[in-house]
Design a protein around this motif. Sequence first.
Motif, short mmCIF file in Angstrom:
data_model
loop_
_atom_site.label_atom_id
_atom_site.label_comp_id
_atom_site.label_asym_id
_atom_site.label_seq_id
_atom_site.Cartn_x
_atom_site.Cartn_y
_atom_site.Cartn_z
N UNK A 21 0.84 -1.19 0.00
CA UNK A 21 0.00 0.00 0.00
C UNK A 21 0.88 1.25 0.00
N UNK A 22 0.41 2.30 -0.65
CA UNK A 22 1.11 3.59 -0.66
C UNK A 22 0.13 4.68 -0.27
N UNK A 23 0.66 5.83 0.10
CA UNK A 23 -0.15 7.01 0.36
C UNK A 23 0.15 8.05 -0.71
N UNK A 24 -0.89 8.62 -1.26
CA UNK A 24 -0.79 9.73 -2.20
C UNK A 24 -1.21 10.99 -1.43
N UNK A 25 -0.36 12.00 -1.45
CA UNK A 25 -0.66 13.24 -0.75
C UNK A 25 -0.88 14.35 -1.77
N UNK A 26 -2.02 15.01 -1.67
CA UNK A 26 -2.34 16.14 -2.53
C UNK A 26 -2.07 17.38 -1.67
N UNK A 27 -1.09 18.17 -2.10
CA UNK A 27 -0.63 19.31 -1.32
C UNK A 27 -1.59 20.49 -1.48
N UNK A 28 -1.97 21.09 -0.36
CA UNK A 28 -2.78 22.30 -0.41
C UNK A 28 -1.88 23.51 -0.22
N UNK A 29 -2.29 24.61 -0.80
CA UNK A 29 -1.52 25.85 -0.69
C UNK A 29 -2.37 26.94 -0.03
N UNK A 30 -3.47 26.54 0.56
CA UNK A 30 -4.40 27.51 1.13
C UNK A 30 -4.15 27.72 2.62
N UNK A 31 -4.56 28.86 3.09
CA UNK A 31 -4.60 29.14 4.52
C UNK A 31 -5.96 29.74 4.86
#
Length: 83
Positions: A21-31
Amino acid sequence: MAILVPQSPSSAGVTNGTGGSINITIITHQTVDGLAVADRVQAVAASASRTFRATAAYQNPEDGYVDVTSSDTTSSVDYELYI
């Protein structure tokens, strides 16, 4: 890895060609109120595929790309964009 999102919303597919199994991370640029919005993490089982929405909310404001990382960078992980 970055995925260009030509129109929103789009979908991106990930195929995990590894034996685990792997993890895919979708990066956010919001604050919000000066606090960073948490990145979105999705697990992809061994030899499985998963689709996630790549909306404008995840776009990097500097280049328009959605930044994506994988927990396994040495094995076979394929990405596709569905418009």
